[in-house]
Motif scaffolding. Structure first.
Motif, PDB file in Angstrom:
ATOM      1  N   PHE A  93      -9.502   1.575   1.759  1.00  0.00           N
ATOM      2  CA  PHE A  93      -9.348   2.608   2.814  1.00  0.00           C
ATOM      3  C   PHE A  93     -10.123   3.659   2.618  1.00  0.00           C
ATOM      4  O   PHE A  93      -9.896   4.445   1.823  1.00  0.00           O
TER       5      PHE A  93
ATOM      6  N   TYR B 167       0.843  -1.201  -0.016  1.00  0.00           N
ATOM      7  CA  TYR B 167      -0.219   0.101   0.071  1.00  0.00           C
ATOM      8  C   TYR B 167       1.011   1.128   0.092  1.00  0.00           C
ATOM      9  O   TYR B 167       1.962   1.171   0.574  1.00  0.00           O
TER      10      TYR B 167
ATOM     11  N   PHE C  71      -8.491   4.303  10.723  1.00  0.00           N
ATOM     12  CA  PHE C  71      -8.777   3.938   9.493  1.00  0.00           C
ATOM     13  C   PHE C  71      -9.955   2.845   9.528  1.00  0.00           C
ATOM     14  O   PHE C  71      -9.679   1.790  10.004  1.00  0.00           O
TER      15      PHE C  71
ATOM     16  N   TYR D 206     -13.389  -3.474   8.327  1.00  0.00           N
ATOM     17  CA  TYR D 206     -12.385  -3.327   9.443  1.00  0.00           C
ATOM     18  C   TYR D 206     -12.168  -2.013   9.904  1.00  0.00           C
ATOM     19  O   TYR D 206     -12.254  -1.068   9.250  1.00  0.00           O
TER      20      TYR D 206
ATOM     21  N   GLY E 241       4.727   6.681  13.520  1.00  0.00           N
ATOM     22  CA  GLY E 241       5.779   5.740  13.079  1.00  0.00           C
ATOM     23  C   GLY E 241       5.521   4.108  13.344  1.00  0.00           C
ATOM     24  O   GLY E 241       6.636   3.500  13.182  1.00  0.00           O
ATOM     25  N   MET E 242       4.433   3.827  13.279  1.00  0.00           N
ATOM     26  CA  MET E 242       4.091   2.484  13.379  1.00  0.00           C
ATOM     27  C   MET E 242       3.266   2.026  12.183  1.00  0.00           C
ATOM     28  O   MET E 242       2.770   2.808  11.469  1.00  0.00           O
ATOM     29  N   GLY E 243       2.932   0.856  12.049  1.00  0.00           N
ATOM     30  CA  GLY E 243       1.944   0.394  11.064  1.00  0.00           C
ATOM     31  C   GLY E 243       0.565   0.376  11.580  1.00  0.00           C
ATOM     32  O   GLY E 243       0.521   0.531  12.557  1.00  0.00           O
ATOM     33  N   LEU E 244      -0.273  -0.170  10.634  1.00  0.00           N
ATOM     34  CA  LEU E 244      -1.719  -0.038  11.039  1.00  0.00           C
ATOM     35  C   LEU E 244      -1.865  -1.432  11.996  1.00  0.00           C
ATOM     36  O   LEU E 244      -1.492  -2.455  11.589  1.00  0.00           O
TER      37      LEU E 244
ATOM     38  N   LEU F 290      -4.797  -3.764  13.737  1.00  0.00           N
ATOM     39  CA  LEU F 290      -6.424  -4.247  13.421  1.00  0.00           C
ATOM     40  C   LEU F 290      -6.966  -4.123  14.935  1.00  0.00           C
ATOM     41  O   LEU F 290      -6.504  -4.690  15.751  1.00  0.00           O
TER      42      LEU F 290
ATOM     43  N   ALA G 228      -8.093  -4.547   0.281  1.00  0.00           N
ATOM     44  CA  ALA G 228      -9.270  -3.708   1.099  1.00  0.00           C
ATOM     45  C   ALA G 228      -8.811  -2.207   0.412  1.00  0.00           C
ATOM     46  O   ALA G 228      -7.683  -1.618   0.290  1.00  0.00           O
TER      47      ALA G 228
ATOM     48  N   GLN H 287      -3.393   3.751  13.629  1.00  0.00           N
ATOM     49  CA  GLN H 287      -2.012   3.883  13.039  1.00  0.00           C
ATOM     50  C   GLN H 287      -1.613   5.002  14.165  1.00  0.00           C
ATOM     51  O   GLN H 287      -2.087   5.989  14.104  1.00  0.00           O
TER      52      GLN H 287
ATOM     53  N   TYR I 144      -8.837   0.089  11.723  1.00  0.00           N
ATOM     54  CA  TYR I 144      -7.417  -0.024  12.129  1.00  0.00           C
ATOM     55  C   TYR I 144      -7.235   1.054  12.869  1.00  0.00           C
ATOM     56  O   TYR I 144      -7.734   2.210  12.704  1.00  0.00           O
TER      57      TYR I 144
ATOM     58  N   GLY J 224       3.651  -3.878   8.083  1.00  0.00           N
ATOM     59  CA  GLY J 224       4.683  -3.299   8.584  1.00  0.00           C
ATOM     60  C   GLY J 224       4.760  -2.035   9.097  1.00  0.00           C
ATOM     61  O   GLY J 224       3.635  -1.451   8.930  1.00  0.00           O
TER      62      GLY J 224
END
Lengths: 115, 111
Positions: free
Chosen positions: B102, A36, B90, B33, B40-43, B45, B100, B37, B35, A106
């Motif tokens: 968003f 993405y 999100f 879904y 500095g991090m990923g998403l 769930l 998916a 965030q 999520y 990630g």
């Protein structure tokens, strides 16, 4: 424990050259992988995906390579363009598509394309 | 096509307040879904739903609740807001075999 790892927080590439973004995963149950792209203040946008039964998938300037034995995938962008500057997230699921039980992401790599 | 629409885009809450983040999709997707965030991090769930009337917990469900009464809508409820819930949220939707899609996100600050 991170199941999907993007070890490069940022990457700077000259316009016109190849950008290579890397991703490693630890969960052997993952069988579908997605990339993405995200611009600031926007939601992630789907770019390209690959199933574990393939080792390469190509879509225009974007190619994703999967090495299952190494649990590694990479995204190649050729040639890189200024509009490619964004954060790229690698994601994985245990099923096709979005995954019935969601995606594992990630932390992202911030790609900067230099003119 | 509107795709996935989230409201509001921004919100500031005081500790202990409650609110509902709205999410609607017009693509007739079964799967939806939520999520979050963090910087500095990923998403990560929070909750997901495979169809109307069916919801399940994701990786970080504590402090949240969801409902899915229609295919189109999947609201996320925060009952007692805490500073740890400061994040960007999100909403996403998909078919079983599609990637998916968003929404634009809701930026929530709890003070």
């Amino acid at each position: 424990d991170q199941q999907v790892k993007q070890n490069s927080p940022s990457l700077s590439v000259q316009e016109g050259r190849i950008s290579i973004l890397n991703c490693d995963y630890t969960n052997s149950m993952f069988d579908y992988f997605l990339w993405y792209k995200k611009y600031p203040a926007e939601g992630p946008t789907f770019l390209i995906s690959i199933s574990s039964i393939k080792d390469k998938n190509e879509d225009g300037r974007f190619t994703v390579f999967l090495n299952k034995s190494a649990k590694h995938l990479s995204l190649h962008i050729v040639p890189s363009q200024p509009g490619d500057s964004a954060v790229y997230f690698c994601a994985a699921s245990g099923g096709a598509g979005g995954g019935a039980d969601g995606l594992t992401f990630g932390k992202g790599t911030h790609l900067i394309i230099q003119p | 096509n509107a795709g996935v629409t989230q409201t509001p885009k921004f919100r500031i809450l005081k500790i202990g307040q409650s609110m509902t983040l709205q999410c609607a999709q017009d693509m007739n997707h079964n799967y939806m879904y939520w999520y979050r965030q963090d910087p500095g991090m990923g998403l990560k769930l929070i909750y997901y739903s495979v169809g109307a009337g069916i919801t399940d917990k994701g990786e970080v469900p504590n402090g949240y609740n969801v409902s899915r009464s229609t295919t189109e809508d999947f609201p996320l409820r925060l009952e007692l807001a805490a500073p740890s819930q400061t994040s960007v949220y999100f909403c996403a939707s998909s078919l079983r075999t599609s990637a998916a899609f968003f929404g634009q996100g809701t930026r929530l600050t709890v003070v």
